[in-house]
Design an enzyme around this catalytic site. Sequence first.
Site, PDB file in Angstrom:
ATOM      1  N   HIS A 156      26.654  28.631  21.820  1.00 60.36           N
ATOM      2  CA  HIS A 156      26.565  28.428  23.099  1.00 60.36           C
ATOM      3  C   HIS A 156      28.281  27.272  23.947  1.00 60.36           C
ATOM      4  CE1 HIS A 156      22.990  27.430  23.023  1.00 60.36           C
ATOM      5  NE2 HIS A 156      22.724  27.227  21.776  1.00 60.36           N
ATOM      6  N   SER A 277      52.649  38.252  36.973  1.00 62.80           N
ATOM      7  CA  SER A 277      52.353  38.441  38.082  1.00 62.80           C
ATOM      8  C   SER A 277      53.118  38.482  39.063  1.00 62.80           C
ATOM      9  CB  SER A 277      51.817  36.551  38.258  1.00 62.80           C
ATOM     10  OG  SER A 277      51.202  36.693  39.385  1.00 62.80           O
ATOM     11  N   LYS A 283      52.903  33.031  34.656  1.00 62.06           N
ATOM     12  CA  LYS A 283      51.866  34.305  33.868  1.00 62.06           C
ATOM     13  C   LYS A 283      51.884  34.875  33.204  1.00 62.06           C
ATOM     14  CE  LYS A 283      48.193  33.851  35.347  1.00 62.06           C
ATOM     15  NZ  LYS A 283      47.035  34.047  35.949  1.00 62.06           N
ATOM     16  N   GLU A 290      41.090  42.563  28.825  1.00 62.31           N
ATOM     17  CA  GLU A 290      40.681  42.434  30.337  1.00 62.31           C
ATOM     18  C   GLU A 290      40.060  43.650  30.765  1.00 62.31           C
ATOM     19  OE1 GLU A 290      42.131  39.255  33.147  1.00 62.31           O
ATOM     20  OE2 GLU A 290      43.527  40.647  32.676  1.00 62.31           O
TER      21      GLU A 290
END
Length: 467
Positions: A156, A277, A283, A290
């Site tokens: 979980h 970024s 970043k 992804e």
Amino acid sequence: MKVWAARFRDPLDPAFERWQRSFPFDRRLLKYEIAASRAQARALKNAGILLSDELISILRGLDHIAEQAAASPAFLEDEEAEDVHHFVEKQLVSLVGDAGYKLHTGRSRNEQVATDLRLYVRDAIDDLRLKLAEWLDGLIVRAEQAGNAAVPAYTHLQRAEPVLVSHWLLAYVEMFLRDAERLADCRKRGNACPLGSGAVAGTTITLDRRAIAEELGFDSISVNSIDATSDRDFLLEFVDTLTILSLHLSRWAEEMIVFSSQEFGFIHLPHEYSTGSSAMPQKQNPDLLELVRGKTARIAGDQNVLLIALKGLPLSYNKDLQEAQEPLFDATETMLSVLPLVTGFMKSVEFDYARMQNAAQSGFMNAWAAATYLVQRGVPFRLAHEQIAQAVQLCMEKKCELQDLKLNELREINRAFDQDFYSCLTLSSVLAIHDVPGGTAPARVQRSLEEAHDKVNHLRETMHAHA
Ligand code: ARG
């Protein structure tokens, strides 16, 4: 001119003509179309249709087409070719004259495309299994390097129990080994030769189908001509297997993304596979991961197109089947490009063992081991569970871990607690009690690592050389 043009009085509407062509994408089948044509030519010679010198010039012509295609991509820029079958015939006739037309004796594009696609899938499987073996090697190397380092295992997405980092990585090894096995299985079932099936009822010339199949490396010949020309199960199975494989990669990528966040900080993203970024100077984004996750949507989409294109088709060949090609090519090319990238990523990603280890030693992950301590002193598990839960509550009030409780505090909960309780709570004891095959006890994981090596070696031994 079209291969079927004589039947028609009026030329095709130019827009329709362009729209229905498959050559812009089925040119990927050229290599297989040529190989299958070579086998067909030999069979036609043996059946008395081609003369020896015709066979020789056809084989030379086919070689020449292959060479030209390899030498210059512009060779394939043919606005007239309807599909790869038409292209080869056109080129062959321009090279060897009328003998080129004889090659189509007793042959139909329906069986040709079924054959070319099977050969394409077979090659793709061989290539993918090789790339999978490299990816698996990479995972195993990282598992070996991790030594005795531990990391929390989650259920979980809440800390559950500590495990060896190697144990965690070997979970992925199992998933990808199953994918390799599924690919091999799919190769086996798809490796039957449709040539000789004709358009639907079988060819009109008695050809030695077995000789053709053997030349093309097929294990057998297809059994029923109607099935052989309409069957695309091998595509479904293959792209389905790729969907599961990409789903596994997506789950891996997701976990890597989560572990690379500042909140976890278990891994540091390699600069070679991350981007920044344009707005936020601090970043470092996990773009590779992804995109790997995103590609799963695409491959699953390809699988869907195949399913829907095939659903409800009457036997045997229908032009809808042409629509099955692009999803196949897309899923294959996507996966072929993904595997080497994730392999490279895995080589350079940095593991923060200190943070993993730290996390593995906090958050009451020794609670099950603590309950087992009571069980071994005769306490029924349900009661032991309750009493350790009480101890955890006490810790939460005191903001400490189980091992920080005093013996007298523990004894108020159950008299069975003794000094030896504390040694059961250390990370190494907690790991060691999971001493079953498949468990995280270090000796068991060592054994699993050795077995994983054997399995990947076996995968390599059972690999077919990629043509
Ligand atoms: N380009 C076609 C396909 O990929 C080849 C088979 C054409 N057969 C036919 N009967 N029109 O499906």
